[in-house]
Design an enzyme around this catalytic site. Structure first.
Site, short mmCIF file in Angstrom:
data_model
loop_
_atom_site.label_atom_id
_atom_site.label_comp_id
_atom_site.label_asym_id
_atom_site.label_seq_id
_atom_site.Cartn_x
_atom_site.Cartn_y
_atom_site.Cartn_z
N LYS A 88 0.80 -1.21 0.00
CA LYS A 88 0.00 0.00 0.00
C LYS A 88 0.84 1.28 0.00
O LYS A 88 0.44 2.29 -0.56
CB LYS A 88 -1.00 0.01 1.16
CG LYS A 88 -0.44 0.25 2.56
CD LYS A 88 0.14 -0.95 3.22
CE LYS A 88 -0.85 -2.03 3.50
NZ LYS A 88 -0.28 -3.17 4.23
N GLU A 173 4.00 -4.75 14.33
CA GLU A 173 5.43 -4.88 14.14
C GLU A 173 6.18 -4.44 15.41
O GLU A 173 5.61 -3.82 16.31
CB GLU A 173 5.88 -3.99 12.97
CG GLU A 173 5.22 -4.33 11.65
CD GLU A 173 5.67 -5.67 11.08
OE1 GLU A 173 6.77 -6.13 11.47
OE2 GLU A 173 4.91 -6.24 10.28
N ASP A 184 -0.44 3.72 7.98
CA ASP A 184 -1.01 2.61 7.20
C ASP A 184 -2.40 2.96 6.68
O ASP A 184 -2.71 2.75 5.50
CB ASP A 184 -1.07 1.36 8.07
CG ASP A 184 -1.68 0.18 7.36
OD1 ASP A 184 -1.01 -0.42 6.51
OD2 ASP A 184 -2.85 -0.14 7.64
N LYS A 188 -3.97 3.56 2.72
CA LYS A 188 -5.19 2.88 2.26
C LYS A 188 -6.29 3.87 1.91
O LYS A 188 -7.09 3.63 1.00
CB LYS A 188 -5.66 1.90 3.33
CG LYS A 188 -4.68 0.75 3.56
CD LYS A 188 -5.05 -0.09 4.78
CE LYS A 188 -4.05 -1.22 4.98
NZ LYS A 188 -4.34 -2.01 6.20
N GLY A 284 -2.77 -10.55 7.38
CA GLY A 284 -2.37 -11.93 7.60
C GLY A 284 -1.95 -12.62 6.33
O GLY A 284 -2.29 -12.21 5.22
#
Length: 378
Positions: A88, A173, A184, A188, A284
């Protein structure tokens, strides 16, 4: 169809496994890996071995980061190879460049796995856009932050404990900044807006994460039958659009407030279809791998999405206005009392709210801010 996978981490292994077990018409012929990790005869440490191979029809990029991913994707597209990616960050930064290259060489550039993990969110937007405009979208796009809030509410734990648990489970993380600071979701949101609104979405949008969220904040909103979720959202109207990423206080009766663990829930609204919600695993190995393989199969069957950046919508933050609650010891201009230790400022754009938040952080680094959903202003 013969494909190559760039990167053999969590997602890359998931793609290989799904194809091997379930898609006999596709062969993973090459895998790009670091020189000291060559453990499979399909692996190579040289990208030239892949991009110059005429038998490779499609390249799957799941390395992450901007470089060398940007260079590799562009090289593959220019070489006439289809590209499927879950990255992304690189798509948000170079979407226009990639789409232009794909159109020039007549190949497919497919991005389902960049946003929403295994949820068919991008495909959903594209289907709606065949008939009509998308008026708006919003939703939970990051499983890590959703898990943190869920854990805090369920277990009564504080932010640090919930983050540590998310890291132990592999949801977060070691450096969780991209998740908890909203980066993130920013990427997106840019991708979603680009596809939904046919616009080269601005990179300069207001982004606020949940780094300063405390149990007190959840209790504060809980006393008013609300809870907090990190939301990416966008709206377009009359030749304009706006986007933002920020915590929002949502009614506890809403579907979003009840999304558990690391799941995602994203929503769009369009004139004839109305409200559509997409729910599922947001990350995942296998969910993201599933989205990549869906794109590979689509490509094999001839799907070639065309992304149009010529609509010319103007970025106008005024389209996103809300009331904002600030839990802070700092003085916030234009504020009125909300709850002990918290104030509310009415009618701010997301850009204005972010500016007030940054100012408050200078005096009180623990300041937390959340937008209120319309109808929850009191």
């Amino acid at each position: 169809m013969k494909i190559a996978i760039l990167g053999y981490g969590t997602v890359g292994r998931g793609v290989d496994r799904i194809i091997t077990e379930r898609v006999p018409s596709v062969e993973v012929a090459r895998i790009l890996e670091l020189p000291d990790r060559i453990t499979d005869p399909r692996m190579t440490a040289s990208y030239d071995d892949i991009v110059s191979d005429p038998d490779i029809d499609l390249v799957v990029e799941c390395m992450g980061g901007l470089e060398p991913s940007h260079t590799y994707i562009l090289s593959a597209l220019n070489a006439g190879k289809h590209v499927v990616t879950s990255n992304k960050a690189v798509v948000a930064a170079y979407f226009n460049e990639f789409a232009t290259a794909a159109t020039k060489t007549g190949v497919a550039f497919l991005i389902e796995a960049t946003t929403g993990g295994g949820i068919p969110w991008i495909a959903g937007i594209e289907k709606v856009r065949r008939i009509e405009d998308v008026n708006s979208f919003y939703g939970i796009m990051n499983g890590t932050t959703n898990y943190i809030v869920y854990s805090m509410l369920k277990d009564g734990s504080d932010f640090g404990e919930s983050l540590s648990k998310a890291q132990e489970l592999g949801y977060a993380e070691r450096d969780p900044s991209a998740d908890i600071d909203g980066i993130d979701v920013r990427n997106k949101t840019i991708i979603s807006a680009t596809v939904a609104f046919d616009v080269a979405c601005t990179q300069d949008l207001p982004v606020t994460g949940i780094r300063t969220l405390t149990k007190y904040d959840l209790d504060l909103f809980g006393s008013r039958d609300m809870t907090v979720k990190l939301i990416g959202r966008g709206v377009q109207k009359d030749g304009r659009y706006a986007v933002a990423v920020e915590p929002m206080a949502l009614p506890t009766a809403s579907l979003e407030a009840n999304v558990p663990t690391n799941f995602n829930l994203v929503t769009l609204d369009a004139p004839s279809i109305g409200t559509l919600k997409y729910y599922g695993q947001g990350a995942g190995s296998l969910p993201t791998g599933n989205a990549i393989v869906q794109d590979i199969i689509d490509c094999e069957q001839g799907r070639r999405p065309v992304y149009d950046f010529s609509r010319g919508l103007a970025y106008d933050p005024d389209l996103l206005r809300s009331d904002y609650v600030f839990r802070t010891d700092a003085s916030v201009s234009g504020a009125s009392f909300y709850e002990p230790g918290a104030v509310v400022v009415k009618g701010l754009t997301a850009v204005e709210a972010r500016a007030k938040f940054e100012e408050a952080l200078k005096a009180d680094p623990t300041t937390f801010m959340a937008a209120l959903v319309a109808g929850q202003e009191s």
